[in-house]
Motif scaffolding. Structure first.
Motif, PDB file in Angstrom:
ATOM      1  N   TYR A 189       0.897  -1.025  -0.380  1.00  0.00           N
ATOM      2  CA  TYR A 189       0.004  -0.071  -0.371  1.00  0.00           C
ATOM      3  C   TYR A 189       0.379   0.801  -0.240  1.00  0.00           C
ATOM      4  O   TYR A 189       0.540   2.346   0.615  1.00  0.00           O
ATOM      5  CB  TYR A 189      -0.991   0.404   1.186  1.00  0.00           C
ATOM      6  CG  TYR A 189      -1.167  -1.768   0.967  1.00  0.00           C
ATOM      7  CD1 TYR A 189      -2.687  -1.538   0.092  1.00  0.00           C
ATOM      8  CD2 TYR A 189      -1.783  -1.944   2.477  1.00  0.00           C
ATOM      9  CE1 TYR A 189      -3.574  -2.527   0.326  1.00  0.00           C
ATOM     10  CE2 TYR A 189      -2.229  -3.189   1.763  1.00  0.00           C
ATOM     11  CZ  TYR A 189      -3.482  -3.246   1.403  1.00  0.00           C
ATOM     12  OH  TYR A 189      -4.353  -4.845   1.134  1.00  0.00           O
ATOM     13  N   HIS A 190       2.252   0.630  -0.587  1.00  0.00           N
ATOM     14  CA  HIS A 190       3.016   2.317  -0.933  1.00  0.00           C
ATOM     15  C   HIS A 190       2.310   3.272  -1.429  1.00  0.00           C
ATOM     16  O   HIS A 190       1.833   3.095  -2.709  1.00  0.00           O
ATOM     17  CB  HIS A 190       4.213   2.083  -1.191  1.00  0.00           C
ATOM     18  CG  HIS A 190       5.105   2.835  -0.856  1.00  0.00           C
ATOM     19  ND1 HIS A 190       5.603   3.698  -2.012  1.00  0.00           N
ATOM     20  CD2 HIS A 190       6.211   2.901   0.129  1.00  0.00           C
ATOM     21  CE1 HIS A 190       6.901   4.983  -1.353  1.00  0.00           C
ATOM     22  NE2 HIS A 190       7.097   4.309  -0.230  1.00  0.00           N
ATOM     23  N   ASN A 252       4.738   0.570   4.700  1.00  0.00           N
ATOM     24  CA  ASN A 252       4.215   1.124   3.211  1.00  0.00           C
ATOM     25  C   ASN A 252       4.785   2.118   3.369  1.00  0.00           C
ATOM     26  O   ASN A 252       4.347   3.593   2.554  1.00  0.00           O
ATOM     27  CB  ASN A 252       2.434   1.189   3.215  1.00  0.00           C
ATOM     28  CG  ASN A 252       1.692   0.174   2.896  1.00  0.00           C
ATOM     29  OD1 ASN A 252       2.768  -0.744   3.070  1.00  0.00           O
ATOM     30  ND2 ASN A 252       1.659  -0.246   4.121  1.00  0.00           N
TER      31      ASN A 252
END
Length: 332
Positions: A189-190, A252
């Motif tokens: 979810y970066h 992330n």
């Protein structure tokens, strides 16, 4: 009369025991002579020589053939045990010559130990179940040093672009295997994953994991940053531990540059995701390194053949494979 081991070894020939065991097993001098393809008088002479040495009868002759005396049975029983060991020795020697047994010490970079080597070992075990391969993972300069002194038989790693990085590498033989690429990875979810293409200048704002300074991968990472026009990360952690790196990327925020062979299984599992940088990041060619002055044993040649086969038919980590080249010698 008590015989020493040395006198027994000098006086009693192994072939005599082979003949005697065949006589006892056959129960007939005629049948034993036929099985051994020797004359009956020669057979009788061998028995007489053994009886003279042990100073006791070893066979009892009768109308139905021959049987062993109590001492003869003891000698025959021991002879069968030694013959079994001899057959095992012969099998081991033949297996060694075919490369299907033995012990091979291999050094490897992490990328090769997660892709090409496991696949090659599957082939090795199919062809030579008794061949033992011991694997050591480390940095290239360390592995090549122990290769030189004979503590390793083979090193699988990246072929340096400039051999000047290792002044004391000595004479090495190398078999090129395949080309490896690098990839930028981060947690699933970066924020950079939401961009169609991630500009390098945005990456500078995030923390990074970089390889140790003495590693070949660190040099490649710095070259990639320079080519992309990106200043080296100011916020970074140096780590060669895959498990630590995976844990760090779960925030992330943290980015890492990994060989695709290392990243690919964790990308497929969903632990991390590759960042789209809009270009192919070449890492270089991976190959097998040998000390040129040492002879390659059959077992080592078998492992190399399996590595070449894997490199030609499979592409672990999305690596672009090229056929293995002919063995070349690198001199310094």
């Amino acid at each position: 009369m008590k015989h020493s081991t040395v006198s027994l070894a000098r006086k009693v020939k192994f072939y005599q025991l082979v003949v005697f065991d065949q006589i006892v097993a056959s129960g007939s001098l005629v049948k034993a002579a036929g099985a051994l393809n020797i004359t009956q008088p020669s057979l009788t002479k061998i028995v007489q020589e053994l009886e003279y040495f042990f100073q006791a009868p070893l066979l009892v002759r009768g109308n139905r053939g021959v049987t062993a005396t109590e001492l003869g049975e003891l000698i025959s029983r021991r002879a069968r045990s030694m013959l079994a060991d001899l057959r095992a020795l012969n099998d081991d020697v033949e297996a060694y010559r075919r490369g299907t047994s033995g012990y091979v010490l291999v050094g490897s970079l992490t990328s090769a130990s997660m892709s090409a080597i496991p696949q090659a070992l599957h082939l090795v075990k199919q062809r030579a179940p008794s061949l033992l391969v011991s694997l050591r993972v480390g940095q290239m300069n360390q592995l090549l040093s122990v290769l030189q002194v004979g503590e390793l038989d083979l090193v699988v790693g990246r072929i340096p672009d400039d051999w000047g990085w290792r002044a004391n590498v000595g004479d090495l033989a190398v078999v090129p295997l395949y080309h490896e690429r690098l990839c930028v990875v981060a947690g699933r979810y970066h924020p950079l994953h939401s961009l169609p293409t991630s500009p390098w200048n945005l990456m500078h704002a995030y923390p990074w994991i970089l390889p140790p300074r003495e590693s070949v991968l660190r040099n490649s990472a710095e070259n990639i940053f320079a080519k992309a026009g990106m200043a080296p990360p100011a916020d970074f952690t140096e780590s060669a531990s895959i498990l630590t790196n995976l844990a760090l990327m779960q925030d992330n925020q943290t980015l890492s540059l990994l060989p695709s062979a290392v990243a690919d299984p964790f990308v497929r599992s969903g632990m991390i995701k590759e960042v789209d940088v809009g270009e192919h990041l070449a890492y270089g060619q991976v190959g097998c390194f040998f000390a040129a002055h040492r002879k390659r044993e059959p077992s080592l040649s078998l492992l190399v053949d399996c590595l070449k086969k894997v490199s030609q038919t499979t592409a672990p980590g999305d690596s672009a494979f090229s056929p293995a080249a002919t063995l070349s010698i690198i001199n310094h």
